[in-house]
Every structure is written in structure tokens, then in C-alpha cells.
Design a protein around this motif. Structure first.
Motif, PDB file in Angstrom:
ATOM      1  N   ARG A   1      12.313 -11.945  24.477  1.00 35.02           N
ATOM      2  CA  ARG A   1      12.993 -13.054  23.785  1.00 35.02           C
ATOM      3  C   ARG A   1      13.275 -14.206  24.746  1.00 35.02           C
ATOM      4  N   LEU A   2      13.697 -13.871  25.975  1.00 34.36           N
ATOM      5  CA  LEU A   2      13.954 -14.922  26.956  1.00 34.36           C
ATOM      6  C   LEU A   2      12.670 -15.688  27.274  1.00 34.36           C
ATOM      7  N   ARG A   3      11.571 -14.976  27.439  1.00 36.22           N
ATOM      8  CA  ARG A   3      10.286 -15.628  27.721  1.00 36.22           C
ATOM      9  C   ARG A   3       9.883 -16.542  26.554  1.00 36.22           C
ATOM     10  N   GLU A   4      10.157 -16.105  25.319  1.00 37.72           N
ATOM     11  CA  GLU A   4       9.852 -16.943  24.147  1.00 37.72           C
ATOM     12  C   GLU A   4      10.629 -18.250  24.183  1.00 37.72           C
ATOM     13  N   GLU A   5      11.801 -18.250  24.827  1.00 44.30           N
ATOM     14  CA  GLU A   5      12.633 -19.453  24.901  1.00 44.30           C
ATOM     15  C   GLU A   5      12.450 -20.206  26.212  1.00 44.30           C
ATOM     16  N   GLY A   6      11.411 -19.841  26.973  1.00 40.06           N
ATOM     17  CA  GLY A   6      11.084 -20.590  28.182  1.00 40.06           C
ATOM     18  C   GLY A   6      11.731 -20.098  29.459  1.00 40.06           C
ATOM     19  N   VAL A   7      12.355 -18.920  29.419  1.00 40.49           N
ATOM     20  CA  VAL A   7      12.986 -18.367  30.613  1.00 40.49           C
ATOM     21  C   VAL A   7      12.126 -17.202  31.116  1.00 40.49           C
ATOM     22  N   PRO A   8      11.424 -17.387  32.241  1.00 42.19           N
ATOM     23  CA  PRO A   8      10.639 -16.272  32.796  1.00 42.19           C
ATOM     24  C   PRO A   8      11.620 -15.231  33.333  1.00 42.19           C
ATOM     25  N   ALA A   9      11.566 -14.005  32.808  1.00 40.91           N
ATOM     26  CA  ALA A   9      12.587 -13.018  33.170  1.00 40.91           C
ATOM     27  C   ALA A   9      12.015 -11.617  33.280  1.00 40.91           C
ATOM     28  N   VAL A  10      12.639 -10.833  34.173  1.00 34.55           N
ATOM     29  CA  VAL A  10      12.431  -9.393  34.269  1.00 34.55           C
ATOM     30  C   VAL A  10      13.817  -8.783  34.159  1.00 34.55           C
ATOM     31  N   ILE A  11      14.024  -7.929  33.151  1.00 37.25           N
ATOM     32  CA  ILE A  11      15.330  -7.318  32.903  1.00 37.25           C
ATOM     33  C   ILE A  11      15.202  -5.816  33.092  1.00 37.25           C
ATOM     34  N   ASP A  12      16.086  -5.241  33.905  1.00 31.46           N
ATOM     35  CA  ASP A  12      16.106  -3.791  34.109  1.00 31.46           C
ATOM     36  C   ASP A  12      17.527  -3.280  33.943  1.00 31.46           C
ATOM     37  N   TYR A  13      17.715  -2.292  33.065  1.00 33.85           N
ATOM     38  CA  TYR A  13      18.979  -1.578  32.948  1.00 33.85           C
ATOM     39  C   TYR A  13      18.747  -0.229  33.599  1.00 33.85           C
TER      40      TYR A  13
ATOM     41  N   VAL B   1      14.258 -16.423  46.114  1.00 37.19           N
ATOM     42  CA  VAL B   1      14.459 -17.868  46.223  1.00 37.19           C
ATOM     43  C   VAL B   1      15.936 -18.099  46.515  1.00 37.19           C
ATOM     44  N   PRO B   2      16.267 -18.753  47.653  1.00 34.86           N
ATOM     45  CA  PRO B   2      17.681 -19.022  47.950  1.00 34.86           C
ATOM     46  C   PRO B   2      18.306 -19.874  46.848  1.00 34.86           C
ATOM     47  N   GLN B   3      19.527 -19.581  46.510  1.00 32.51           N
ATOM     48  CA  GLN B   3      20.220 -20.292  45.433  1.00 32.51           C
ATOM     49  C   GLN B   3      21.476 -20.982  45.953  1.00 32.51           C
ATOM     50  N   PRO B   4      21.379 -21.902  46.911  1.00 33.50           N
ATOM     51  CA  PRO B   4      22.593 -22.471  47.498  1.00 33.50           C
ATOM     52  C   PRO B   4      23.402 -23.336  46.536  1.00 33.50           C
ATOM     53  N   ASN B   5      22.749 -24.129  45.714  1.00 34.89           N
ATOM     54  CA  ASN B   5      23.483 -25.057  44.855  1.00 34.89           C
ATOM     55  C   ASN B   5      23.252 -24.849  43.366  1.00 34.89           C
ATOM     56  N   ARG B   6      22.560 -23.807  43.008  1.00 31.65           N
ATOM     57  CA  ARG B   6      22.332 -23.572  41.578  1.00 31.65           C
ATOM     58  C   ARG B   6      22.455 -22.084  41.294  1.00 31.65           C
ATOM     59  N   MET B   7      22.959 -21.796  40.157  1.00 31.48           N
ATOM     60  CA  MET B   7      23.098 -20.409  39.726  1.00 31.48           C
ATOM     61  C   MET B   7      22.134 -20.183  38.567  1.00 31.48           C
ATOM     62  N   PRO B   8      21.381 -19.087  38.576  1.00 27.18           N
ATOM     63  CA  PRO B   8      20.445 -18.871  37.480  1.00 27.18           C
ATOM     64  C   PRO B   8      21.148 -18.544  36.161  1.00 27.18           C
ATOM     65  N   LEU B   9      22.348 -17.974  36.226  1.00 28.72           N
ATOM     66  CA  LEU B   9      23.139 -17.675  35.026  1.00 28.72           C
ATOM     67  C   LEU B   9      24.491 -18.349  35.161  1.00 28.72           C
TER      68      LEU B   9
ATOM     69  N   ASP C   1      19.429 -22.337  32.049  1.00 29.46           N
ATOM     70  CA  ASP C   1      18.650 -23.553  31.838  1.00 29.46           C
ATOM     71  C   ASP C   1      17.229 -23.290  32.330  1.00 29.46           C
ATOM     72  N   PRO C   2      16.246 -23.245  31.422  1.00 26.20           N
ATOM     73  CA  PRO C   2      14.865 -22.995  31.846  1.00 26.20           C
ATOM     74  C   PRO C   2      14.373 -23.977  32.912  1.00 26.20           C
ATOM     75  N   LYS C   3      14.961 -25.183  32.969  1.00 22.15           N
ATOM     76  CA  LYS C   3      14.550 -26.183  33.962  1.00 22.15           C
ATOM     77  C   LYS C   3      14.982 -25.790  35.376  1.00 22.15           C
ATOM     78  N   ASP C   4      15.856 -24.771  35.513  1.00 19.25           N
ATOM     79  CA  ASP C   4      16.295 -24.320  36.833  1.00 19.25           C
ATOM     80  C   ASP C   4      15.223 -23.530  37.568  1.00 19.25           C
ATOM     81  N   PHE C   5      14.146 -23.168  36.881  1.00 17.05           N
ATOM     82  CA  PHE C   5      13.125 -22.328  37.482  1.00 17.05           C
ATOM     83  C   PHE C   5      11.890 -23.160  37.823  1.00 17.05           C
ATOM     84  N   GLY C   6      11.481 -23.039  39.080  1.00 15.22           N
ATOM     85  CA  GLY C   6      10.287 -23.737  39.525  1.00 15.22           C
ATOM     86  C   GLY C   6       9.045 -22.969  39.112  1.00 15.22           C
ATOM     87  N   PRO C   7       7.884 -23.526  39.433  1.00 20.04           N
ATOM     88  CA  PRO C   7       6.634 -22.838  39.115  1.00 20.04           C
ATOM     89  C   PRO C   7       6.597 -21.466  39.799  1.00 20.04           C
TER      90      PRO C   7
END
Length: 184
Positions: free
Chosen positions: A85-97, A112-120, A132-138
Motif C-alpha cells: 500500500r505504501l508503494r502504491e502511494e509513492g513511498v518505497p518501503a520494506v516493512i518487517d514485523y 542514508v544519514p538523516q541529520p535534518n529530516r526524519m522519514p516518519l 512525505d514521498p519527496k523525502d526519498f531520493g532515487p
């Protein structure tokens, strides 16, 4: 917006698309049969929708008008469905429980270092978080690893969030390393 509210909104939107014309002086029998069939179909849809809406889904993913994606996890089950579902909305994700006391072997790829941005980002006073899907680079992927509290699928008892550039290694379970207070 809850799952029930979203479903009700979708049903109302669908009903709004039906054209209601004034009734002519005489109506052919087939139009009357078609109208009766439509009424029966709407009644059947409502009968099915009400029980479905009363159940809480394992998760909800909603695309917001600003392009961000809001996520709520109610139960830590079906991670690959959430990932899809996340990929359908433009968020490339791997989820593991993973089971309590276990973790995925690290590293799983180039972090990828995250000094000034949080993925969630956590919504205040809520179980919701947004991405925000725009937070992810290629070639970057959100990687979320969570484990339930002593096997209770409705509660999380920790995990990790990272962004990996390139391929993400599969989750190979190893004993978790806890720091500080034991979470049992």
C-alpha cells in the motif's frame, strides 16, 4: 479520518453520481425493474459495508491533498500488505514485523544519514504518523522493523526506522540487543 468515515464518504460520493430525474407520467416496465434492481443493489451494498466498517483494519494508508501519506497501524500483522500500500502511494518501503526478542541482522544495506529530516513524523496525540514521498531520493527505501509487545499484535514494543540506498537485504532474524531497561 477513520476507516468507517472514509468508507461512508466513498459511499456518499458514489450515491452523488446517480442521476435522479423527475418521474414521467407513464414509466415503461423495464425502467421500473431497473430502478428496483438498483435499489436492491444499493441496499445490499449498505448491508455489506456496515459490518465491514465496524471491523478495525490492521492498518490504514491515506494519501493527503499535499502529497504526504498518513499511516495508522492498529495491529502488527500483514507487513507485506502495508508495504504494498505504501508503494502504491509513492513511498518505497520494506516493512518487517519480528517476534519479541528478535531483530533483523544489521546492516541491511547502505544507510542514508538523516541529520535534518526524519522519514516518519508522528502526529501529535495520535497513533498516526505521516511520510512525505519527496523525502526519498532515487534508489532510497524506507525500512521499518517493529516487534510486538510480548506477542500482542495490537502493541509495539520497539523497533527501528531507517532509509537504505540501493538494495535492502532480507530480514535475517537474530537475538535483539536491548540497551537500558529490558522491555519485557
Amino acid at each position: 479520518m477513520s476507516f468507517k468515515d472514509k468508507l461512508l464518504e466513498e459511499l456518499r460520493a458514489e450515491a452523488a453520481t446517480i442521476s435522479w430525474e423527475p418521474r414521467p407520467a407513464h414509466r415503461p416496465a423495464r425502467r421500473l425493474v431497473a430502478a428496483a434492481g438498483l435499489a436492491a443493489a444499493v441496499a445490499a451494498a449498505m448491508a455489506v459495508a456496515v459490518p465491514l466498517a465496524s471491523e478495525t483494519p490492521a492498518f490504514a494508508v491515506i494519501k493527503n491533498p499535499d502529497g504526504t501519506v498518513t499511516v495508522r497501524i492498529n495491529e502488527f500483522v500483514r507487513p507485506k500488505d502495508l508495504e504494498k500500500r505504501l508503494r502504491e502511494e509513492g513511498v518505497p518501503a520494506v516493512i518487517d514485523y519480528v517476534p519479541y526478542g528478535q531483530a533483523c541482522r544489521q546492516p541491511r544495506g547502505q544507510i542514508v544519514p538523516q541529520p535534518n529530516r526524519m522519514p516518519l513524523r508522528q502526529a501529535e496525540d495520535s497513533r498516526d504518523f505521516w511520510i512525505d514521498p519527496k523525502d526519498f531520493g532515487p534508489d532510497e527505501t524506507l525500512v521499518v522493523q517493529m516487534h510486538s509487545a510480548n506477542g500482542d499484535v495490537a502493541k509495539s514494543n520497539g523497533g527501528s526506522v531507517s532509509v537504505i540506498r540501493g538494495s535492502v537485504a532480507p530480514c535475517e532474524l537474530v537475538p535483539a540487543q536491548f540497551s537500558g531497561v529490558d522491555r519485557e
